[in-house]
Design a protein around this motif. Structure first.
Motif, PDB file in Angstrom:
ATOM      1  N   TYR A   1      46.617  72.277  84.141  1.00  0.00           N
ATOM      2  CA  TYR A   1      45.513  73.151  83.625  1.00  0.00           C
ATOM      3  C   TYR A   1      44.881  72.510  82.330  1.00  0.00           C
ATOM      4  CZ  TYR A   1      46.350  76.650  87.457  1.00  0.00           C
ATOM      5  OH  TYR A   1      46.444  77.329  88.575  1.00  0.00           O
ATOM      6  N   GLU A   2      45.926  72.192  81.617  1.00  0.00           N
ATOM      7  CA  GLU A   2      45.585  72.054  80.077  1.00  0.00           C
ATOM      8  C   GLU A   2      45.066  70.378  80.091  1.00  0.00           C
ATOM      9  OE1 GLU A   2      48.447  75.135  77.795  1.00  0.00           O
ATOM     10  OE2 GLU A   2      49.120  73.392  78.534  1.00  0.00           O
ATOM     11  N   PHE A   3      46.109  69.650  80.736  1.00  0.00           N
ATOM     12  CA  PHE A   3      45.305  68.129  80.988  1.00  0.00           C
ATOM     13  C   PHE A   3      44.038  68.126  81.716  1.00  0.00           C
ATOM     14  CE2 PHE A   3      49.406  65.752  80.745  1.00  0.00           C
ATOM     15  CZ  PHE A   3      48.857  64.828  79.860  1.00  0.00           C
TER      16      PHE A   3
ATOM     17  N   PHE B   1      50.053  72.828  75.659  1.00  0.00           N
ATOM     18  CA  PHE B   1      51.204  71.885  76.061  1.00  0.00           C
ATOM     19  C   PHE B   1      52.580  72.456  75.669  1.00  0.00           C
ATOM     20  CE2 PHE B   1      47.216  69.187  76.408  1.00  0.00           C
ATOM     21  CZ  PHE B   1      47.388  68.815  77.896  1.00  0.00           C
TER      22      PHE B   1
ATOM     23  N   PRO C   1      54.719  66.939  78.680  1.00  0.00           N
ATOM     24  CA  PRO C   1      53.651  67.506  79.723  1.00  0.00           C
ATOM     25  C   PRO C   1      53.246  66.295  80.532  1.00  0.00           C
ATOM     26  CG  PRO C   1      53.189  68.203  77.396  1.00  0.00           C
ATOM     27  CD  PRO C   1      54.524  67.062  77.391  1.00  0.00           C
TER      28      PRO C   1
ATOM     29  N   ALA D   1      55.445  74.474  80.875  1.00  0.00           N
ATOM     30  CA  ALA D   1      54.918  74.183  82.257  1.00  0.00           C
ATOM     31  C   ALA D   1      54.704  75.600  82.904  1.00  0.00           C
ATOM     32  CB  ALA D   1      55.589  73.076  83.080  1.00  0.00           C
TER      33      ALA D   1
ATOM     34  N   ASN E   1      40.927  75.420  76.891  1.00  0.00           N
ATOM     35  CA  ASN E   1      42.050  74.889  77.318  1.00  0.00           C
ATOM     36  C   ASN E   1      42.567  75.048  78.942  1.00  0.00           C
ATOM     37  OD1 ASN E   1      42.680  73.189  74.963  1.00  0.00           O
ATOM     38  ND2 ASN E   1      43.372  75.155  74.164  1.00  0.00           N
TER      39      ASN E   1
ATOM     40  N   MET F   1      50.455  83.802  84.899  1.00  0.00           N
ATOM     41  CA  MET F   1      51.042  82.594  84.118  1.00  0.00           C
ATOM     42  C   MET F   1      50.713  83.233  82.483  1.00  0.00           C
ATOM     43  SD  MET F   1      50.496  79.154  86.333  1.00  0.00           S
ATOM     44  CE  MET F   1      51.259  78.091  85.004  1.00  0.00           C
TER      45      MET F   1
ATOM     46  N   ASN G   1      52.058  69.077  86.377  1.00  0.00           N
ATOM     47  CA  ASN G   1      52.016  70.184  87.010  1.00  0.00           C
ATOM     48  C   ASN G   1      51.938  71.628  86.394  1.00  0.00           C
ATOM     49  OD1 ASN G   1      51.531  69.618  89.947  1.00  0.00           O
ATOM     50  ND2 ASN G   1      53.276  68.445  89.616  1.00  0.00           N
ATOM     51  N   GLY G   2      51.642  72.559  87.082  1.00  0.00           N
ATOM     52  CA  GLY G   2      51.792  74.109  86.234  1.00  0.00           C
ATOM     53  C   GLY G   2      50.651  74.124  85.103  1.00  0.00           C
ATOM     54  N   ALA G   3      51.333  74.772  83.967  1.00  0.00           N
ATOM     55  CA  ALA G   3      50.146  74.922  82.973  1.00  0.00           C
ATOM     56  C   ALA G   3      49.915  73.664  82.346  1.00  0.00           C
ATOM     57  CB  ALA G   3      50.933  75.882  81.755  1.00  0.00           C
ATOM     58  N   PHE G   4      50.718  72.698  82.337  1.00  0.00           N
ATOM     59  CA  PHE G   4      50.358  71.390  81.741  1.00  0.00           C
ATOM     60  C   PHE G   4      49.021  70.800  82.594  1.00  0.00           C
ATOM     61  CE2 PHE G   4      54.962  70.758  80.373  1.00  0.00           C
ATOM     62  CZ  PHE G   4      54.789  71.695  79.154  1.00  0.00           C
TER      63      PHE G   4
ATOM     64  N   PHE H   1      51.183  79.768  80.159  1.00  0.00           N
ATOM     65  CA  PHE H   1      50.122  79.452  79.282  1.00  0.00           C
ATOM     66  C   PHE H   1      50.611  79.875  77.762  1.00  0.00           C
ATOM     67  CE2 PHE H   1      47.907  79.392  83.112  1.00  0.00           C
ATOM     68  CZ  PHE H   1      47.532  78.121  82.941  1.00  0.00           C
TER      69      PHE H   1
END
Lengths: 143, 530
Positions: free
Chosen positions: B426-428, A41, B396, A44, A58, A109, B421-424, A47
């Protein structure tokens, strides 16, 4: 050179934000991912997970599941556990960098190092025992 | 150009002038640029005239695309059967309310605990006025629409990197940003710095417009006073009686506004698809699904998992599994309209030509995650005068959206507590649902401290774990569009694809509907041609 700087920046920002994420994590009842505060986190657009294991837990686990056994609904997510398609390290690198069917090219990413790390992690865990590690140099040409 | 009295010329005058001087084509082009042409490709109810002669169509998927196809084809005289994986129709036109259960991929089940009347739409949640196709079907099916508050000037912009993490009212940031930009531009005009771009006559008009646009004072300054306060808010607002005199607030200085980065959040409502008026179905997005169910629910076989699609010169055979009984079944028809998302279809055996096959396998699906949070009271209304609309944040969670219904209710309220959205995303999604809710609560409490004491329950949908789509919607790029889009939409033997993935309105129901209408129109021509 540019790529190395990017990686350093990612790690630096991870360190700077570590305290915020750590406090958020500490307040939650259960934190299932050890060391998670170091790399999730953060932003965005890319990674920030610093190890292959953290990247798997994750990011990849969202679809391939925490035990890497995949899952099934109207379609399926393939198991990465004991997966013979991982025998050639170039294949998972290709999938990460180009995507496959509905799977986005999530490697775009990640840094080359992060892609190599997560591929190496999956190829040596979950019943996979492929010892020939891939390197960032294997990833770079697929950008 | 300079001798044309532009301000006095009406749009009609201009069109007339263009029509006289350049002919009808130029006039149509000008009309388009003036916003008088159709917004989506929907041009009114479809007319499938002519007898299909008993032709049959198998529709795969009962989302809005499949349901529109089923409705219109059955009305035109086709024999129609629809196969749907889920126990209910609607697809992503979906609402979660109290008592609903949702089991995601991996087997984790959540039971929604919202109070009566509260809900979230995990999928599409807005209907732009320009989405004429969807609005047409809402009218036809008796689905009531109500305004969706896209832009609320009293909601917040929040950044962890500005103002010590203290959220700012949208109106304050927009007023100060516009005000400073207007003042700066006015200065440049007055110093004749823009002489190469603006004539003297236009410069005078520009100055006049900047005063209004930026809420500048008589001296063309953006400063503390009635003018700026009427946009950004007062320190003490006006009222009636003895203590009624208003006290203006101090604008932020320009450097602070610029460095805050919050100007990035101005204008989320400016794109065609987010402009007011924008709507939502009263009572939840699945009112659309329920409307279609009333109309064509009898044609749909639910709990049917498609495993293979086979066509030959005589027709189409679809193999499917009854997900309740495990029974293997087949369905046959002359033609097939397949609306199964490409993320799923790419994993199903289907005998189509190489170009369609390549297209089916070329399109990834977005992650995306939503969390609904229920609180004991509507503190955003009661404490902060926020009625609907969206607070944006760099946390996030991405945003907090307040309910555009039930204003003033004294009971519990539900917000969209994360749209990541985005990396967040995926992580969520990699977290267990309860943990996602917990995180949304923790992060949101940085914006609304009331979160902690007022929280009741929550539910989280990560779209990559939705069993019937494995993603939010199709992600097209210019490259994949150029290579695959037309191939994806072409009829292949007796099979044609439809859905938001076969449209230029990706991720919106209008895309699915216009795609379905286009597909069945072409199918009908083919059938009539024999």
């Amino acid at each position: 050179m540019i790529r190395k700087q990017t990686l350093v920046l990612v790690l630096a920002s991870a360190a700077a934000l570590g305290t915020i994420a750590a406090s958020a994590g500490a307040q939650t009842a259960a934190n299932p991912v050890p060391g998670e505060a170091a790399g999730t986190f953060m932003m965005a657009s890319k990674f920030s997970e610093p190890t292959g294991e953290l990247m798997y837990r994750n990011v990849c686990a969202g679809c391939h599941m925490p035990d890497a056994k995949g899952t099934q609904g109207a379609g399926f997510y393939p198991a990465l556990a004991k997966n013979e398609k991982l025998a050639a390290g170039g294949y998972p690198v290709l999938v990460l960098m180009k995507g496959l069917n509905g799977m986005p090219a999530v490697g775009q990413m990640m840094t080359d190092q992060q892609v190599a790390d997560v591929v190496n992690y999956v190829r040596t865990h979950f019943g996979n025992k492929y010892k020939d590690a891939v390197t960032p140099a294997d990833v770079q040409p697929l950008r | 150009m300079t001798d044309r009295p532009a301000p006095a010329m009406t749009k009609r005058d201009l069109l007339s002038l263009i029509g006289k001087s350049a002919g009808a084509t130029a006039m149509y082009m000008a009309m388009s640029s003036l916003g008088q042409a159709q917004a989506s490709t929907f041009k009114g109810p479809i007319k499938l005239d002519g007898d299909p002669g008993g032709a049959s169509v198998l529709v795969l998927g009962a989302g809005v695309a499949g349901l529109v196809a089923a409705l219109e084809l059955s009305r035109a005289g086709y024999k129609v059967q629809v196969l749907e994986y889920n126990p209910q129709v609607g697809g992503r036109s979906w609402t979660l309310r109290g008592g609903d259960t949702y089991t995601e991929l991996g087997g984790l089940t959540q039971t929604c605990q919202f109070s009566s009347g509260n809900y979230i739409n995990p999928g599409p949640w807005r209907i732009p006025a320009e989405h004429g196709g969807l609005i047409h079907y809402c009218k036809m099916l008796g689905v009531g629409l109500e305004p969706f508050q896209q832009n609320n000037y009293n909601a917040y912009i929040h950044s962890t990197k500005a103002f010590g993490g203290k959220p700012q009212r949208y109106k304050t940031i927009q007023a100060d940003y516009y005000g400073h930009v207007a003042e700066l531009l006015a200065k440049a005009v007055k110093k004749n710095a823009l002489d190469d771009a603006v004539t003297a006559e236009d410069a005078a008009i520009l100055l006049e417009s900047l005063r209004g646009w930026g809420a500048l004072d008589n001296d063309m300054r953006y400063v503390r006073g009635r003018s700026s306060a009427s946009r950004r808010g007062w320190d003490k607002g006006p009222g009636g009686g003895l203590t009624a005199e208003p006290i203006p607030s101090d604008p932020l200085d320009m450097s602070t506004v610029l460095k805050s980065g919050m100007w990035r959040q101005i204008g989320g409502h400016l794109s065609n698809e987010h402009q007011h008026a924008i709507f939502q179905p009263a009572g939840g997005m699945d009112q659309i699904a329920k409307g279609f169910e009333r109309a064509v629910g009898n044609l749909v076989r639910c709990n049917s998992k498609v495993t293979a699609i086979h066509q030959d010169e005589k027709g189409v055979t679809v193999h499917y599994l009854d997900t309740k009984t495990g029974q293997k079944l087949t369905a046959q028809a002359g033609y097939c309209i397949c609306t199964i998302p490409l993320s799923i279809l790419s994993q199903i055996e289907i005998n189509v030509g190489p170009s369609l096959d390549a297209a089916i396998h070329a399109v990834p699906y977005l992650p995306g995650l939503k969390v609904g949070l229920e609180f004991k009271r509507r503190f955003w209304e009661q404490d902060e005068e926020i009625y609907g609309g969206i607070t944006s944040t760099d946390l996030p969670i991405g945003q907090i959206s307040y309910p555009s219904y039930g204003y003033g209710s004294q009971g519990p309220g539900v917000v969209l507590g994360a749209y990541a959205n985005g990396a967040f995303a995926y992580e969520f999604t990699s977290l267990a649902p309860a943990e996602r809710v917990q995180r949304a609560l923790e992060w949101g409490s940085q914006i609304h401290p009331q979160y902690k004491s007022e929280f009741m329950n929550g539910i989280a949908v990560g779209w990559h774990r939705v069993p019937w789509t494995q993603g939010c919607f199709a992600i097209w790029t210019e490259e994949t569009r150029a290579e695959h889009y037309k191939n994806l939409c072409q009829m292949d033997g007796r099979i044609m694809l439809a859905g938001e993935h076969a449209s230029y309105i990706g991720g919106w129901q209008e895309g699915g509907i216009t795609s379905a209408l286009d597909a069945i129109g072409r199918l009908h021509q083919r059938v009539l041609a024999g």
